[in-house]
Write a protein that holds these residues in place. Structure first.
Motif, short mmCIF file in Angstrom:
data_model
loop_
_atom_site.label_atom_id
_atom_site.label_comp_id
_atom_site.label_asym_id
_atom_site.label_seq_id
_atom_site.Cartn_x
_atom_site.Cartn_y
_atom_site.Cartn_z
N GLY A 46 0.81 -1.23 0.00
CA GLY A 46 0.00 0.00 0.00
C GLY A 46 0.84 1.27 0.00
N HIS A 47 0.24 2.33 -0.57
CA HIS A 47 0.85 3.68 -0.57
C HIS A 47 2.22 3.70 -1.28
CE1 HIS A 47 -2.51 4.49 2.12
NE2 HIS A 47 -2.20 3.35 2.68
N GLY A 48 3.11 4.59 -0.88
CA GLY A 48 4.43 4.68 -1.53
C GLY A 48 4.71 6.06 -2.10
N LEU A 60 6.44 5.05 8.95
CA LEU A 60 5.39 5.33 7.97
C LEU A 60 4.80 4.03 7.43
CD1 LEU A 60 7.21 8.10 5.87
CD2 LEU A 60 5.48 8.46 7.66
N GLU A 61 3.49 4.05 7.20
CA GLU A 61 2.79 2.88 6.69
C GLU A 61 3.40 2.38 5.37
OE1 GLU A 61 -1.38 3.55 5.92
OE2 GLU A 61 -1.68 1.53 5.10
N LYS A 62 3.77 3.30 4.46
CA LYS A 62 4.29 2.88 3.15
C LYS A 62 5.54 2.00 3.28
CE LYS A 62 7.24 6.92 2.20
NZ LYS A 62 7.69 7.87 1.18
N ILE A 115 -1.37 -4.94 1.12
CA ILE A 115 -0.82 -4.88 2.48
C ILE A 115 -0.79 -3.44 3.01
CG2 ILE A 115 1.22 -5.40 3.91
CD1 ILE A 115 1.81 -7.68 1.83
N HIS A 116 -1.44 -3.24 4.14
CA HIS A 116 -1.56 -1.91 4.75
C HIS A 116 -1.38 -1.98 6.25
CE1 HIS A 116 -3.38 0.43 1.32
NE2 HIS A 116 -3.45 -0.81 0.85
N CYS A 117 -1.38 -0.79 6.89
CA CYS A 117 -1.42 -0.70 8.35
C CYS A 117 -2.62 0.16 8.72
CB CYS A 117 -0.18 -0.01 8.91
SG CYS A 117 1.37 -0.80 8.46
N ASN A 118 -3.21 -0.15 9.84
CA ASN A 118 -4.34 0.61 10.32
C ASN A 118 -3.85 1.77 11.18
OD1 ASN A 118 -7.07 1.14 10.57
ND2 ASN A 118 -7.56 -0.98 11.11
N ARG A 149 -10.50 6.67 4.18
CA ARG A 149 -9.10 6.89 4.56
C ARG A 149 -8.17 6.06 3.67
NH1 ARG A 149 -5.92 4.31 7.36
NH2 ARG A 149 -7.46 2.93 8.30
N GLU A 150 -8.55 4.78 3.46
CA GLU A 150 -7.71 3.93 2.62
C GLU A 150 -7.71 4.41 1.16
OE1 GLU A 150 -5.45 2.23 3.24
OE2 GLU A 150 -5.73 1.30 5.18
N ASN A 151 -8.79 5.09 0.78
CA ASN A 151 -8.88 5.57 -0.60
C ASN A 151 -8.33 6.98 -0.75
OD1 ASN A 151 -10.10 3.22 -1.48
ND2 ASN A 151 -12.15 3.94 -1.00
ZN ZN Z 1 -3.22 2.09 3.91
#
Ligand code: ZN
Length: 270
Positions: A46-48, A60-62, A115-118, A149-151
Protein backbone atom coordinates in the motif's frame (compact mmCIF):
# COMPACT_ATOMS: atom_id res chain seq x y z
CA UNK A 1 7.85 -70.79 -32.57
CA UNK A 2 9.41 -69.96 -29.26
CA UNK A 3 11.36 -67.17 -30.90
CA UNK A 4 8.27 -65.74 -32.59
CA UNK A 5 6.30 -65.92 -29.36
CA UNK A 6 9.03 -64.05 -27.57
CA UNK A 7 9.00 -61.43 -30.29
CA UNK A 8 5.22 -61.15 -30.03
CA UNK A 9 5.45 -60.89 -26.27
CA UNK A 10 8.08 -58.18 -26.61
CA UNK A 11 5.76 -56.27 -28.93
CA UNK A 12 2.85 -56.71 -26.53
CA UNK A 13 4.98 -55.58 -23.60
CA UNK A 14 6.22 -52.61 -25.60
CA UNK A 15 2.66 -51.79 -26.63
CA UNK A 16 1.51 -51.94 -22.98
CA UNK A 17 4.48 -49.81 -21.92
CA UNK A 18 3.63 -47.18 -24.54
CA UNK A 19 -0.04 -47.20 -23.54
CA UNK A 20 0.89 -46.86 -19.86
CA UNK A 21 3.24 -43.97 -20.63
CA UNK A 22 0.55 -42.24 -22.70
CA UNK A 23 -1.99 -42.75 -19.94
CA UNK A 24 0.46 -41.43 -17.36
CA UNK A 25 1.23 -38.40 -19.52
CA UNK A 26 -2.48 -37.71 -19.92
CA UNK A 27 -3.00 -38.07 -16.16
CA UNK A 28 -0.03 -35.80 -15.48
CA UNK A 29 -1.40 -33.26 -17.93
CA UNK A 30 -4.71 -33.39 -16.13
CA UNK A 31 -2.95 -33.00 -12.78
CA UNK A 32 -0.94 -30.04 -14.05
CA UNK A 33 -4.06 -28.45 -15.45
CA UNK A 34 -5.66 -28.74 -12.01
CA UNK A 35 -2.55 -27.61 -10.16
CA UNK A 36 -2.23 -24.57 -12.38
CA UNK A 37 -5.77 -23.30 -11.86
CA UNK A 38 -4.25 -20.94 -9.30
CA UNK A 39 -1.09 -19.58 -10.87
CA UNK A 40 -0.64 -15.87 -10.23
CA UNK A 41 -0.77 -13.86 -7.04
CA UNK A 42 -0.53 -10.07 -6.94
CA UNK A 43 1.22 -8.57 -3.91
CA UNK A 44 0.32 -4.91 -3.43
CA UNK A 45 2.33 -2.85 -0.95
CA UNK A 46 0.00 0.00 0.00
CA UNK A 47 0.85 3.68 -0.57
CA UNK A 48 4.43 4.68 -1.53
CA UNK A 49 6.41 7.71 -2.70
CA UNK A 50 4.52 10.96 -2.06
CA UNK A 51 1.72 9.02 -0.35
CA UNK A 52 3.08 7.89 3.05
CA UNK A 53 -0.22 6.44 4.28
CA UNK A 54 -0.70 6.44 8.05
CA UNK A 55 2.13 7.09 10.48
CA UNK A 56 3.12 6.12 14.00
CA UNK A 57 5.58 7.79 16.35
CA UNK A 58 8.56 7.05 14.12
CA UNK A 59 7.48 5.02 11.11
CA UNK A 60 5.39 5.33 7.97
CA UNK A 61 2.79 2.88 6.69
CA UNK A 62 4.29 2.88 3.15
CA UNK A 63 7.63 1.54 4.46
CA UNK A 64 6.12 -1.15 6.70
CA UNK A 65 3.81 -2.30 3.90
CA UNK A 66 6.73 -2.58 1.44
CA UNK A 67 8.95 -4.46 3.93
CA UNK A 68 6.20 -7.04 4.57
CA UNK A 69 5.35 -7.30 0.85
CA UNK A 70 9.01 -8.06 0.04
CA UNK A 71 9.08 -10.80 2.67
CA UNK A 72 5.88 -12.33 1.27
CA UNK A 73 7.40 -12.21 -2.22
CA UNK A 74 10.62 -13.95 -1.08
CA UNK A 75 8.72 -16.66 0.83
CA UNK A 76 6.39 -17.34 -2.11
CA UNK A 77 9.31 -17.68 -4.53
CA UNK A 78 10.90 -20.16 -2.16
CA UNK A 79 7.81 -22.18 -1.11
CA UNK A 80 5.66 -22.04 -4.27
CA UNK A 81 8.12 -21.79 -7.18
CA UNK A 82 5.42 -22.89 -9.66
CA UNK A 83 3.32 -19.77 -9.21
CA UNK A 84 3.92 -16.27 -10.56
CA UNK A 85 4.28 -13.49 -8.03
CA UNK A 86 3.70 -9.94 -9.26
CA UNK A 87 4.45 -6.89 -7.10
CA UNK A 88 2.59 -3.64 -7.83
CA UNK A 89 5.65 -1.83 -6.47
CA UNK A 90 8.97 -3.04 -5.11
CA UNK A 91 10.49 0.36 -4.29
CA UNK A 92 9.35 3.51 -2.49
CA UNK A 93 7.38 4.98 -5.35
CA UNK A 94 3.88 6.31 -5.86
CA UNK A 95 1.60 4.04 -7.86
CA UNK A 96 -1.95 5.18 -8.60
CA UNK A 97 -4.71 2.93 -7.31
CA UNK A 98 -5.98 2.52 -10.85
CA UNK A 99 -2.53 1.38 -12.01
CA UNK A 100 -2.35 -1.20 -9.20
CA UNK A 101 -5.57 -2.78 -10.43
CA UNK A 102 -4.34 -2.60 -14.02
CA UNK A 103 -1.14 -4.44 -13.09
CA UNK A 104 -3.25 -7.10 -11.36
CA UNK A 105 -5.62 -7.44 -14.32
CA UNK A 106 -2.90 -7.38 -17.01
CA UNK A 107 -1.14 -10.24 -15.23
CA UNK A 108 -4.41 -12.18 -14.89
CA UNK A 109 -3.96 -12.55 -11.16
CA UNK A 110 -5.89 -15.21 -9.28
CA UNK A 111 -5.64 -13.34 -5.99
CA UNK A 112 -4.92 -9.72 -5.08
CA UNK A 113 -3.31 -9.20 -1.68
CA UNK A 114 -3.00 -5.58 -0.57
CA UNK A 115 -0.82 -4.88 2.48
CA UNK A 116 -1.56 -1.91 4.75
CA UNK A 117 -1.42 -0.70 8.35
CA UNK A 118 -4.34 0.61 10.32
CA UNK A 119 -4.39 3.79 12.37
CA UNK A 120 -6.86 4.92 15.00
CA UNK A 121 -8.14 8.49 15.01
CA UNK A 122 -7.37 8.64 18.76
CA UNK A 123 -3.68 8.95 17.94
CA UNK A 124 -0.43 7.36 19.08
CA UNK A 125 -0.78 5.32 22.24
CA UNK A 126 -4.45 4.59 21.62
CA UNK A 127 -5.70 1.18 22.72
CA UNK A 128 -6.87 0.11 19.29
CA UNK A 129 -4.83 -2.85 18.12
CA UNK A 130 -5.00 -6.00 16.03
CA UNK A 131 -5.43 -7.08 12.46
CA UNK A 132 -8.40 -6.52 10.18
CA UNK A 133 -9.14 -7.97 6.75
CA UNK A 134 -11.11 -5.99 4.24
CA UNK A 135 -13.01 -7.55 1.38
CA UNK A 136 -14.72 -5.44 -1.22
CA UNK A 137 -18.43 -5.55 -0.62
CA UNK A 138 -21.48 -3.72 0.49
CA UNK A 139 -20.15 -1.09 2.85
CA UNK A 140 -22.08 0.11 5.82
CA UNK A 141 -22.33 3.75 6.82
CA UNK A 142 -20.26 3.46 10.00
CA UNK A 143 -17.40 1.90 8.03
CA UNK A 144 -17.35 4.56 5.35
CA UNK A 145 -14.72 6.68 7.02
CA UNK A 146 -12.19 3.85 7.17
CA UNK A 147 -12.79 3.11 3.52
CA UNK A 148 -12.38 6.78 2.66
CA UNK A 149 -9.10 6.89 4.56
CA UNK A 150 -7.71 3.93 2.62
CA UNK A 151 -8.88 5.57 -0.60
CA UNK A 152 -7.35 8.92 0.36
CA UNK A 153 -4.53 8.70 -2.16
CA UNK A 154 -7.11 9.32 -4.88
CA UNK A 155 -7.08 12.96 -3.86
CA UNK A 156 -3.32 13.08 -4.38
CA UNK A 157 -3.71 11.86 -7.93
CA UNK A 158 -4.10 14.86 -10.24
CA UNK A 159 -6.62 13.43 -12.63
CA UNK A 160 -8.79 11.56 -10.18
CA UNK A 161 -11.97 13.04 -11.57
CA UNK A 162 -11.27 11.49 -14.92
CA UNK A 163 -9.97 8.20 -13.52
CA UNK A 164 -12.64 7.61 -10.94
CA UNK A 165 -15.70 9.02 -12.66
CA UNK A 166 -16.01 11.97 -10.33
CA UNK A 167 -15.40 9.90 -7.20
CA UNK A 168 -15.55 12.25 -4.23
CA UNK A 169 -16.15 12.28 -0.49
CA UNK A 170 -19.60 13.73 -1.14
CA UNK A 171 -20.56 11.06 -3.60
CA UNK A 172 -20.91 7.79 -1.67
CA UNK A 173 -23.06 6.32 -4.42
CA UNK A 174 -19.81 5.81 -6.37
CA UNK A 175 -19.11 2.94 -3.98
CA UNK A 176 -22.43 1.31 -4.74
CA UNK A 177 -21.86 1.49 -8.49
CA UNK A 178 -18.47 -0.15 -8.03
CA UNK A 179 -19.93 -2.95 -5.93
CA UNK A 180 -21.28 -4.74 -8.97
CA UNK A 181 -17.72 -5.21 -10.23
CA UNK A 182 -16.53 -7.46 -7.46
CA UNK A 183 -19.63 -9.31 -6.38
CA UNK A 184 -18.73 -12.54 -8.13
CA UNK A 185 -15.37 -12.74 -6.36
CA UNK A 186 -16.84 -11.87 -2.98
CA UNK A 187 -17.12 -15.42 -1.69
CA UNK A 188 -13.55 -16.32 -2.65
CA UNK A 189 -12.22 -13.12 -1.10
CA UNK A 190 -14.03 -13.95 2.13
CA UNK A 191 -12.59 -17.49 1.98
CA UNK A 192 -9.02 -16.15 1.73
CA UNK A 193 -9.70 -13.55 4.43
CA UNK A 194 -11.07 -16.22 6.76
CA UNK A 195 -8.07 -18.50 6.20
CA UNK A 196 -5.66 -15.63 6.85
CA UNK A 197 -7.54 -14.47 9.91
CA UNK A 198 -7.20 -18.00 11.34
CA UNK A 199 -3.41 -17.88 10.82
CA UNK A 200 -3.07 -14.46 12.48
CA UNK A 201 -5.17 -15.45 15.49
CA UNK A 202 -4.10 -19.07 15.99
CA UNK A 203 -0.44 -18.97 14.88
CA UNK A 204 0.59 -15.43 15.80
CA UNK A 205 -1.74 -14.83 18.76
CA UNK A 206 -2.92 -11.54 17.25
CA UNK A 207 -6.12 -9.80 18.22
CA UNK A 208 -8.41 -9.51 15.22
CA UNK A 209 -11.32 -7.37 14.16
CA UNK A 210 -12.11 -10.10 11.63
CA UNK A 211 -13.05 -10.07 7.96
CA UNK A 212 -15.11 -7.05 6.97
CA UNK A 213 -16.78 -5.97 3.78
CA UNK A 214 -16.06 -2.40 2.78
CA UNK A 215 -15.98 -0.22 -0.30
CA UNK A 216 -12.21 -0.18 -0.75
CA UNK A 217 -11.50 1.20 -4.19
CA UNK A 218 -8.19 -0.60 -4.91
CA UNK A 219 -10.06 -3.89 -4.48
CA UNK A 220 -13.02 -2.78 -6.55
CA UNK A 221 -11.14 -2.47 -9.83
CA UNK A 222 -9.23 -5.73 -9.52
CA UNK A 223 -11.09 -8.40 -11.45
CA UNK A 224 -10.19 -11.21 -9.08
CA UNK A 225 -10.65 -12.18 -5.44
CA UNK A 226 -8.97 -9.46 -3.40
CA UNK A 227 -8.23 -8.80 0.26
CA UNK A 228 -6.78 -5.72 1.93
CA UNK A 229 -4.82 -6.64 5.05
CA UNK A 230 -4.62 -4.13 7.88
CA UNK A 231 -1.57 -5.73 9.48
CA UNK A 232 -1.86 -3.74 12.72
CA UNK A 233 -2.22 -0.24 14.16
CA UNK A 234 0.86 1.78 13.32
CA UNK A 235 -0.12 4.43 15.87
CA UNK A 236 -0.42 1.94 18.72
CA UNK A 237 2.94 1.95 20.55
CA UNK A 238 3.24 -1.84 20.90
CA UNK A 239 2.00 -2.59 17.41
CA UNK A 240 4.26 -0.01 15.79
CA UNK A 241 7.19 -1.83 17.40
CA UNK A 242 5.88 -5.21 16.17
CA UNK A 243 5.18 -3.89 12.64
CA UNK A 244 8.72 -2.51 12.37
CA UNK A 245 10.47 -5.55 13.84
CA UNK A 246 12.06 -8.31 11.76
CA UNK A 247 10.19 -10.87 13.87
CA UNK A 248 6.81 -9.18 13.48
CA UNK A 249 7.18 -8.64 9.73
CA UNK A 250 8.33 -12.22 9.25
CA UNK A 251 5.40 -13.61 11.29
CA UNK A 252 2.92 -11.56 9.24
CA UNK A 253 4.55 -12.66 5.95
CA UNK A 254 4.55 -16.34 6.99
CA UNK A 255 0.86 -16.17 7.90
CA UNK A 256 0.02 -14.57 4.54
CA UNK A 257 1.97 -17.28 2.66
CA UNK A 258 0.34 -20.07 4.70
CA UNK A 259 -3.10 -18.64 3.92
CA UNK A 260 -2.22 -18.39 0.19
CA UNK A 261 -1.18 -22.07 0.24
CA UNK A 262 -4.40 -23.15 1.99
CA UNK A 263 -6.47 -20.99 -0.35
CA UNK A 264 -4.73 -22.35 -3.47
CA UNK A 265 -5.38 -25.89 -2.29
CA UNK A 266 -9.11 -25.20 -1.93
CA UNK A 267 -9.36 -23.36 -5.26
CA UNK A 268 -7.48 -26.11 -7.11
CA UNK A 269 -9.75 -28.75 -5.57
CA UNK A 270 -12.90 -27.02 -6.85
ZN1 ZN B 1 -3.22 2.09 3.91
Amino acid sequence: MFRRLTKARVFILLFIAILTTLADTAALGQQQKTAFKFKTVIIDAGHGGKDPGAHGAYSLEKNVALAIAKKVHALLMQDLPDINVVMTRSTDRFVELKRRSEIANENQGNLFVSIHCNSSPQGTGAENRGVMLLVYGFHRKEEQMEALRENASIYIEKDYQKNYDGYSENNPTAFIVLNAFMEKYRKQSILFGTLLNKEFVEDDGRRSRGVKEQGVLVLAHSAMPAVLIETGYINNTKEEKYLNSEEGQQAIAISIVKAIKAYRKQINAQ
